[in-house]
Design a protein around this motif. Structure first.
Motif, PDB file in Angstrom:
ATOM      1  N   PRO A 223       0.812  -1.235   0.000  1.00  0.00           N
ATOM      2  CA  PRO A 223       0.000   0.000   0.000  1.00  0.00           C
ATOM      3  C   PRO A 223       0.837   1.273   0.000  1.00  0.00           C
ATOM      4  N   ALA A 224       1.933   1.302   0.779  1.00  0.00           N
ATOM      5  CA  ALA A 224       2.766   2.505   0.842  1.00  0.00           C
ATOM      6  C   ALA A 224       3.464   2.758  -0.489  1.00  0.00           C
ATOM      7  N   ILE A 225       3.960   1.695  -1.112  1.00  0.00           N
ATOM      8  CA  ILE A 225       4.619   1.854  -2.413  1.00  0.00           C
ATOM      9  C   ILE A 225       3.603   2.293  -3.460  1.00  0.00           C
ATOM     10  N   ASP A 226       2.416   1.717  -3.393  1.00  0.00           N
ATOM     11  CA  ASP A 226       1.351   2.093  -4.336  1.00  0.00           C
ATOM     12  C   ASP A 226       0.983   3.571  -4.173  1.00  0.00           C
ATOM     13  N   THR A 227       0.934   4.038  -2.913  1.00  0.00           N
ATOM     14  CA  THR A 227       0.596   5.442  -2.657  1.00  0.00           C
ATOM     15  C   THR A 227       1.613   6.385  -3.297  1.00  0.00           C
ATOM     16  N   VAL A 228       2.890   6.022  -3.202  1.00  0.00           N
ATOM     17  CA  VAL A 228       3.941   6.847  -3.815  1.00  0.00           C
ATOM     18  C   VAL A 228       3.699   6.976  -5.311  1.00  0.00           C
ATOM     19  N   PHE A 229       3.435   5.872  -5.986  1.00  0.00           N
ATOM     20  CA  PHE A 229       3.261   5.901  -7.441  1.00  0.00           C
ATOM     21  C   PHE A 229       1.944   6.568  -7.843  1.00  0.00           C
ATOM     22  N   ARG A 230       0.945   6.456  -6.999  1.00  0.00           N
ATOM     23  CA  ARG A 230      -0.352   7.053  -7.318  1.00  0.00           C
ATOM     24  C   ARG A 230      -0.342   8.568  -7.132  1.00  0.00           C
ATOM     25  N   THR A 231       0.401   9.071  -6.160  1.00  0.00           N
ATOM     26  CA  THR A 231       0.320  10.490  -5.809  1.00  0.00           C
ATOM     27  C   THR A 231       1.490  11.330  -6.307  1.00  0.00           C
ATOM     28  N   ALA A 232       2.575  10.704  -6.751  1.00  0.00           N
ATOM     29  CA  ALA A 232       3.749  11.486  -7.186  1.00  0.00           C
ATOM     30  C   ALA A 232       3.399  12.317  -8.418  1.00  0.00           C
ATOM     31  N   PRO A 233       3.635  13.645  -8.366  1.00  0.00           N
ATOM     32  CA  PRO A 233       3.248  14.501  -9.497  1.00  0.00           C
ATOM     33  C   PRO A 233       4.196  14.395 -10.688  1.00  0.00           C
ATOM     34  N   LYS A 234       5.438  14.032 -10.423  1.00  0.00           N
ATOM     35  CA  LYS A 234       6.418  13.942 -11.521  1.00  0.00           C
ATOM     36  C   LYS A 234       7.114  12.583 -11.471  1.00  0.00           C
ATOM     37  N   ARG A 235       8.416  12.576 -11.683  1.00  0.00           N
ATOM     38  CA  ARG A 235       9.149  11.304 -11.738  1.00  0.00           C
ATOM     39  C   ARG A 235       9.216  10.626 -10.368  1.00  0.00           C
ATOM     40  N   VAL A 236       9.282   9.292 -10.398  1.00  0.00           N
ATOM     41  CA  VAL A 236       9.532   8.508  -9.193  1.00  0.00           C
ATOM     42  C   VAL A 236      10.891   7.830  -9.361  1.00  0.00           C
ATOM     43  N   ILE A 237      11.773   8.080  -8.411  1.00  0.00           N
ATOM     44  CA  ILE A 237      13.111   7.479  -8.436  1.00  0.00           C
ATOM     45  C   ILE A 237      13.228   6.592  -7.207  1.00  0.00           C
ATOM     46  N   HIS A 246      12.532  -9.071  -4.426  1.00  0.00           N
ATOM     47  CA  HIS A 246      11.150  -8.934  -3.972  1.00  0.00           C
ATOM     48  C   HIS A 246      10.703  -7.472  -3.977  1.00  0.00           C
ATOM     49  N   ARG A 247      11.560  -6.590  -3.476  1.00  0.00           N
ATOM     50  CA  ARG A 247      11.193  -5.173  -3.427  1.00  0.00           C
ATOM     51  C   ARG A 247      11.076  -4.586  -4.834  1.00  0.00           C
ATOM     52  N   ILE A 248      11.990  -4.968  -5.708  1.00  0.00           N
ATOM     53  CA  ILE A 248      11.929  -4.481  -7.085  1.00  0.00           C
ATOM     54  C   ILE A 248      10.652  -4.974  -7.758  1.00  0.00           C
ATOM     55  N   GLN A 249      10.238  -6.195  -7.447  1.00  0.00           N
ATOM     56  CA  GLN A 249       8.987  -6.710  -8.013  1.00  0.00           C
ATOM     57  C   GLN A 249       7.809  -5.846  -7.579  1.00  0.00           C
ATOM     58  N   GLN A 250       7.770  -5.466  -6.305  1.00  0.00           N
ATOM     59  CA  GLN A 250       6.689  -4.601  -5.823  1.00  0.00           C
ATOM     60  C   GLN A 250       6.689  -3.259  -6.555  1.00  0.00           C
ATOM     61  N   VAL A 251       7.877  -2.716  -6.779  1.00  0.00           N
ATOM     62  CA  VAL A 251       7.998  -1.427  -7.474  1.00  0.00           C
ATOM     63  C   VAL A 251       7.541  -1.561  -8.927  1.00  0.00           C
ATOM     64  N   ALA A 254       3.769  -1.734  -9.078  1.00  0.00           N
ATOM     65  CA  ALA A 254       3.143  -0.422  -8.854  1.00  0.00           C
ATOM     66  C   ALA A 254       3.294   0.470 -10.081  1.00  0.00           C
ATOM     67  N   ALA A 255       4.480   0.440 -10.691  1.00  0.00           N
ATOM     68  CA  ALA A 255       4.716   1.253 -11.888  1.00  0.00           C
ATOM     69  C   ALA A 255       3.782   0.819 -13.020  1.00  0.00           C
ATOM     70  N   HIS A 256       3.643  -0.485 -13.202  1.00  0.00           N
ATOM     71  CA  HIS A 256       2.777  -1.007 -14.265  1.00  0.00           C
ATOM     72  C   HIS A 256       1.323  -0.617 -14.015  1.00  0.00           C
ATOM     73  N   LEU A 257       0.886  -0.708 -12.749  1.00  0.00           N
ATOM     74  CA  LEU A 257      -0.495  -0.379 -12.397  1.00  0.00           C
ATOM     75  C   LEU A 257      -0.823   1.080 -12.693  1.00  0.00           C
ATOM     76  N   HIS A 258       0.164   1.959 -12.492  1.00  0.00           N
ATOM     77  CA  HIS A 258      -0.091   3.398 -12.645  1.00  0.00           C
ATOM     78  C   HIS A 258       0.484   3.972 -13.939  1.00  0.00           C
ATOM     79  N   GLY A 259       0.766   3.120 -14.893  1.00  0.00           N
ATOM     80  CA  GLY A 259       1.108   3.581 -16.232  1.00  0.00           C
ATOM     81  C   GLY A 259       2.454   4.257 -16.376  1.00  0.00           C
ATOM     82  N   ARG A 260       3.432   3.849 -15.572  1.00  0.00           N
ATOM     83  CA  ARG A 260       4.771   4.433 -15.685  1.00  0.00           C
ATOM     84  C   ARG A 260       5.728   3.423 -16.321  1.00  0.00           C
ATOM     85  N   LYS A 261       6.606   3.911 -17.187  1.00  0.00           N
ATOM     86  CA  LYS A 261       7.679   3.100 -17.731  1.00  0.00           C
ATOM     87  C   LYS A 261       8.865   3.144 -16.765  1.00  0.00           C
ATOM     88  N   VAL A 262       9.674   2.096 -16.799  1.00  0.00           N
ATOM     89  CA  VAL A 262      10.756   1.947 -15.828  1.00  0.00           C
ATOM     90  C   VAL A 262      12.097   1.755 -16.538  1.00  0.00           C
TER      91      VAL A 262
END
Length: 561
Positions: A223-237, A246-251, A254-262
């Motif tokens: 949920p916390a990682i998802d919140t970052v990707f959902r609310t970030a106005p610009k780039r997420v680093i 495991h952590r990279i998989q979660q990231v 989240a990126a895929h769910l919110h339409g960001r390329k990685v």
């Protein structure tokens, strides 16, 4: 509880039928894990990792275990068993294989893939034997059984070692996450079965022994990682360990769910995630991961970067971004997610980077202000659970600083282990298991071996002391022209100072002291250049300490007139 004593000497010969345990790293520190088992004239090594330097060790790349005690017995080593693929457990392997290249490496699929990639950089082709949980393997007089354990990297293993001296269970690094992302839980049934068989010596991960309760599940971070990707106005680093699949998989999810390329940034991150993806440990949706050149053309709110540098390493990508020395320049509105813990000793470096990132306008999300990381190590509740099902006859806490080892030992005693059978040791302390009882019997060399560029072991504590002096106190070079006949100064010495606050007249007061020292030397017949240089160094050093409360490095140069 027994513990190490400074008066320990070289241990006696191992009694016939006994098992010797020699920790060469990981006891009294977080990192550099390496344990040597000796039985029937053969050696089995479990893990060979590195320790990362702290600020008081300038110029050091990594710190290795000390191989001195086994160097003349490398032909007796039957294998190196690797519990998992973290640097503090595999990073020292290339340096040991330099000394004998054909030592077999035993480990899980991902662990061997990670170490193989490292060995290619050292131009070493390993002799590898892949194992998985449930496998049994005889390595000389050591019969090894491998058990699944959950950790912050896939494919971690505990190892049970059966010998004529008894059964040893080494947990490696582990925790008891009941809802792991890869559905691979710690094999508590296997631990209990070994307990029924009779575990004579239990080596247990101590890192979180001071932390009450149970370690939080990885899944609770989503949920916390998802919140970052959902609310970030610009780039997420996102900055994370290059091995934390495991952590990279979660990231990525989240990126895929919110339409960001990685894009992956950092050599070790690119390499490790490529390996994890190719072996099926990382699920990457098609088209999600792109090249940096493609990413740069996208709108800021469609960009995510995953990079190295979560521990403040000066040359890693995140540090360079913070210092404005990277192609990715932090801008107002960017969000930086530090998805990792703070390794003890790295706090200052990490907070320095957080401050710099904030200065450039980034919103920095980290463990201190959001639930974005959980430990990979068992907390006190999990350790107690293991003691109660294993019921070991002897316990030796491993992998931790002294406070962690002692806390772990206390937990063992509270579950009913005889205090005299809880061994608190440190690196180099030799423990023998004979007749079902483990006791400290001596000590072998186990100092820090520093890797400095291409040099292994060249840097010493004396070298580091000189570097700290240069960094903190400065250096004063004194060039003195001395009349060879009289022993007196032929002219006023030249003083060259670096890092030592001085003005033109600063050194006027020290000239009479040098003259006095030289006059005394002439009276006593002391006249060699080396002796005069030592006298001048002492005179200038005493003056600097007395006048400025500083101890700069003094470099005297005496020239005969």
């Amino acid at each position: 509880m027994s513990h190490a004593h400074p008066e320990l000497r070289t241990p006696p010969a191992l009694p016939e039928g006994g098992l010797r345990v020699i920790p060469l790293g990981g006891l009294g520190e977080i990192g550099r894990n390496m344990t040597v088992f000796e039985h029937a004239g053969k050696l089995l090594i479990v893990d060979c990792g590195v320790l990362f330097p702290e600020e008081h060790q300038p110029g050091v790349d990594v710190i290795l275990p000390d191989f001195t005690s086994i160097r003349d017995r490398l032909d007796d080593v039957v294998a190196i068993v690797l519990t998992h693929g973290h640097e503090d457990h595999i990073g020292g392997v290339p340096y040991l294989l330099r000394e004998r290249r054909d030592i077999p490496l035993v480990g899980s699929r991902l662990t061997l893939a990670f170490i193989d990639a490292k060995l290619k950089e050292h131009r070493i082709k390993p002799v590898a034997r892949e194992v998985k949980e449930g496998d049994e393997l005889s390595l000389g007089p050591f019969d090894c059984e491998f058990l699944a354990v959950n950790h912050s990297i896939p494919d971690a293993l505990a190892v049970a070692i059966r010998t004529a001296a008894g059964l040893v269970l080494h947990t490696g690094d582990f925790k008891m996450d009941q809802f792991p992302l890869d559905k691979r839980i710690t094999d508590l049934r296997g631990f209990a079965r070994l307990g029924e068989e009779g575990v004579d010596l239990f080596l247990t991960d101590s890192t979180n022994a001071e932390v009450p309760g149970f370690t939080t599940s990885e899944g609770e971070l989503t949920p916390a990682i998802d919140t970052v990707f959902r609310t970030a106005p610009k780039r997420v680093i996102v900055s994370s360990f290059a091995s934390h699949v495991h952590r990279i998989q979660q990231v990525l999810d989240a990126a895929h769910l919110h339409g960001r390329k990685v894009a992956f940034v950092g050599r070790s991150m690119v390499r490790n995630m490529g390996i994890a993806r190719d072996l099926g440990y990382l699920n990457v949706p098609k088209g999600l991961v792109v090249d940096m050149k493609v990413l740069e053309k996208l709108p800021a709110d469609k960009i995510a970067v995953i990079c190295t540098g979560s521990q403040g390493e000066p040359m890693a990508a995140l540090s360079r971004m913070a210092n404005r020395d990277h192609v990715i320049r932090i801008e107002e509105g960017d969000t930086v997610l530090l998805a990792s813990s703070l390794i003890p000793g790295n706090e200052n470096a990490i907070y320095r980077i957080i401050n710099e990132l904030t200065r450039w306008g980034a919103n920095v999300v980290h463990k201190g202000n959001a639930k974005v990381h959980v430990s990979g190590h068992a907390s006190a509740g999990e350790l107690v659970y293991c003691y109660n099902i294993v019921k070991p006859r002897n316990v030796m806490p491993v992998h931790g600083e002294w406070r962690h080892l002692r806390s772990n030992g206390d937990l063992a005693v509270r579950t009913g282990v005889d205090p005299s059978r809880v061994i608190l040791a440190e690196d180099g302390v030799v423990v023998d298991l004979v007749g079902g009882r483990a006791k400290i019997t001596g000590k072998v060399p186990a100092g820090n071996v520093y890797v400095d560029g291409q040099t292994v072991g060249g840097a010493t504590e004396g070298t580091l002391k000189d570097r700290r002096t240069l960094a903190e106190e400065g250096v004063i070079t004194v060039v003195a022209i001395v009349d060879a006949d009289t022993g007196q100064l032929a002219e006023t010495p030249d003083f060259l100072a670096r890092g030592f606050v001085s003005e033109e007249a600063t050194f006027d007061a020290v000239v009479p002291l040098i003259e006095k020292a030289l006059a005394r030397a002439a009276e006593e017949g002391v006249g060699s250049a080396i002796q005069l240089e030592q006298l001048i160094a002492r005179a200038v050093g005493s003056w600097a300490n007395r006048t400025y409360r500083r101890s700069p490095m003094i470099i005297p140069v005496v020239i005969d007139a």
